[in-house]
Motif scaffolding. Structure first.
Motif, mmCIF file in Angstrom:
data_model
loop_
_atom_site.group_PDB
_atom_site.id
_atom_site.type_symbol
_atom_site.label_atom_id
_atom_site.label_comp_id
_atom_site.label_asym_id
_atom_site.label_seq_id
_atom_site.Cartn_x
_atom_site.Cartn_y
_atom_site.Cartn_z
ATOM 1 N N GLU A 171 -2.473 -0.564 -4.219
ATOM 2 C CA GLU A 171 -3.479 0.475 -4.063
ATOM 3 C C GLU A 171 -2.901 1.648 -3.285
ATOM 4 O O GLU A 171 -1.879 1.535 -2.608
ATOM 5 N N TYR A 185 -11.938 5.243 -8.610
ATOM 6 C CA TYR A 185 -11.279 4.454 -9.648
ATOM 7 C C TYR A 185 -10.895 5.354 -10.821
ATOM 8 O O TYR A 185 -11.655 6.249 -11.218
ATOM 9 N N LYS A 218 -4.291 4.694 -10.636
ATOM 10 C CA LYS A 218 -4.499 3.630 -9.656
ATOM 11 C C LYS A 218 -5.722 3.944 -8.813
ATOM 12 O O LYS A 218 -6.043 5.122 -8.588
ATOM 13 N N ARG A 275 0.829 -1.203 0.000
ATOM 14 C CA ARG A 275 0.000 0.000 0.000
ATOM 15 C C ARG A 275 0.862 1.251 0.000
ATOM 16 O O ARG A 275 1.848 1.336 0.731
#
Length: 503
Positions: free
Chosen positions: A407, A472, A431, A267
């Motif tokens: 992410e 998104y 991303k 992450r």
């Protein structure tokens, strides 16, 4: 769950002190790292700025805010304070204060965005091999860091400089005033530009170029070395904390990663508050530090690598106020209805100079492409997009080092208050961006590290952070932004000299 009611909170508790560049907080957390609803205090303030680039605040003034917050939060906590097992502290990285023999500050607290030491940074680049210094310390020879500030102070305030007995961060100063002694965590030291990151020792070569000795710096410790036994004045003021362990102050960036759930290299943390940062935290015995990025520590076994922008939410606020754009709600609606990069503007967002990735402290903001058709909302949109473009360059460098990242987790008040800006970030970076709903990521991260040091939790990963909405990326907008990033880079190269290009 980001917060928990007083009734449902599970003891023992940790009290976290979080002192940033615009406010100081005291927040109570339970054994699972949950913010106990209503048990917190916050005091806002502003750094004192000067026309020549100064950014500072009085050390005792800042300490008073900490004291008041502790008074208030303990009053609110009531009988919960009897079950506080530890006190955690986090402060903004790269700050500096000079202290006399009587343990009182002789200088203000100088902030990371004080750029008055730019000429001293250039002087150090003449003495030292900057690439080698960066490879060891994870820091450039830049006004944000302590080497340049110390040299500037020696030149500009020689009498005060000679009178200083010890140089430290404000977090160390808190402990010095409360306990009569202090130490420097590896985390705080790692953001000074004076620490060899792999050896976990003060860097001899950098210190040799400065008019200070290693004895003027605090002893280095890891997170599991607390102080106990408050001085009488403060033991009487806060009896519940009299013999409670107080853990060393930690860098806010590392704590923000931990508090927002970014505790591995899968992450990436994206934080936009007053300034901005993109960071990855992971465990390793050593690290290779790529140029363009910085590298610090959360503790003795965790590194945090990334890039930082000197201007983030403050650019948003400056544009909104200067352009008189109306209410935040109206602005948000307008931003959501404008096509990506449809304004023919190119912006460099350097109101306070540049840090990552070019480290040009002299850089200043620019807006190119204004026409009779340009409206105020277009300038704001272009400014917000320009910040996203700088993060895209940081992400490019990070991705080469941390391929596992899947992410991005967003935190910071400026970004979370604007879904439109968060969507711009997702479209630009290509991303998914998931928003963190942890209300106080930095203080929560400090609390989790204290809980781990106390043995209440085995590992910080045991207390997952609460997540919110996912944004998104739109492929079409992402492609448009890729071209805009290239356009911004051409403007950057035309107007600003990149220090790395001279190497």
């Amino acid at each position: 769950m980001a917060t928990i009611s007083r009734k449902a909170a599970e003891p023992p508790f940790v009290l976290a002190i979080d002192t940033g560049t615009s406010s100081s907080r005291a927040v109570l957390y339970d054994r699972l790292g949950r913010n106990i609803e209503g048990v917190q205090m916050q005091t806002p303030y502003r750094m004192h700025t000067t026309p020549d680039g100064g950014a500072e605040i009085g050390a005792e003034e800042l300490l008073d805010y900490v004291k008041r917050n502790l008074d208030g939060v303990l009053l609110i906590a009531g009988n919960l304070s009897e079950q506080i097992a530890g006190v955690a502290t986090t402060t903004f990285w790269h700050n500096l204060v000079g202290v006399g023999r009587d343990t009182l500050a002789l200088t203000p607290v100088f902030s990371w965005n004080d750029t008055r030491s730019a000429q001293s940074a250039a002087e150090l680049r003449e003495k030292l091999d900057e690439a080698k210094v960066h490879a060891r310390t994870g820091c450039m020879l830049h006004p944000a860091y302590l080497p340049a500030k110390l040299l500037w102070l020696a030149h500009s305030r020689p009498d005060v400089f000679r009178a200083v007995d010890h140089w430290m961060s404000f977090g160390e100063y808190i402990h010095l005033r409360f306990f009569g002694k202090t130490f420097c965590s590896l985390s705080m030291a790692s953001g000074t530009g004076l620490l060899d990151q792999n050896r976990c020792k003060w860097d001899e070569e950098v210190l040799s170029a400065l008019p200070i000795s290693v004895e003027q710096l605090s002893p280095l410790v890891d997170t599991n070395n607390p102080l106990t036994g408050l001085r009488d004045e403060f033991a009487e003021r806060w009896p519940a904390l009299k013999n409670t362990p107080w853990f060393p102050a930690l860098g806010d960036g590392a704590c923000s990663n931990i508090g927002s759930g970014c505790v591995s290299n899968e992450r990436i943390a994206l934080m936009v508050g007053t300034s901005g940062a993109m960071r990855v935290l992971w465990e390793s015995k050593n690290v290779n530090i790529p140029k363009g990025l910085w590298c610090y520590r959360a503790d003795g076994r965790r590194f945090v690598m990334g890039g930082a922008l000197s201007n983030g939410g403050d650019l948003f606020a400056w544009l909104q106020n200067t352009l008189r754009l109306g209410s935040p709600e109206d602005v948000e609606v307008q931003l959501s209805n404008i096509e990506a990069d449809s304004h023919n503007l190119t912006v460099l967002p350097f109101l306070s100079g540049e840090r990552s990735t070019g480290w040009a402290a002299h850089a200043r903001a620019a807006i190119v492409g204004l026409s009779m058709d340009t409206r105020p909302i277009h300038i704001l949109q272009a400014g917000l997009e320009s910040v996203a473009y700088r993060f895209a360059r940081i992400l490019e460098l990070l991705s080469a080092e941390v391929e596992e990242a899947r992410e991005i987790i967003a935190s910071g008040g400026a970004l979370l208050k604007s879904p439109a800006w968060t969507q711009i970030m997702a479209d630009c970076l290509g991303k998914p961006i998931v928003t963190s709903v942890e209300p106080e990521a930095s203080s929560r991260g400090a609390a989790l590290l204290a809980l781990e040091a106390l043995g209440i939790i085995e590992d910080i990963a045991e207390a997952p952070a609460s997540m919110g909405r996912a944004h998104y990326p739109n492929p079409e907008r992402h492609e448009r932004y890729r071209k805009a990033i290239e356009r911004q880079q051409r403007l950057y190269e035309a107007l600003i000299t990149n220090p790395w290009s001279a190497q």
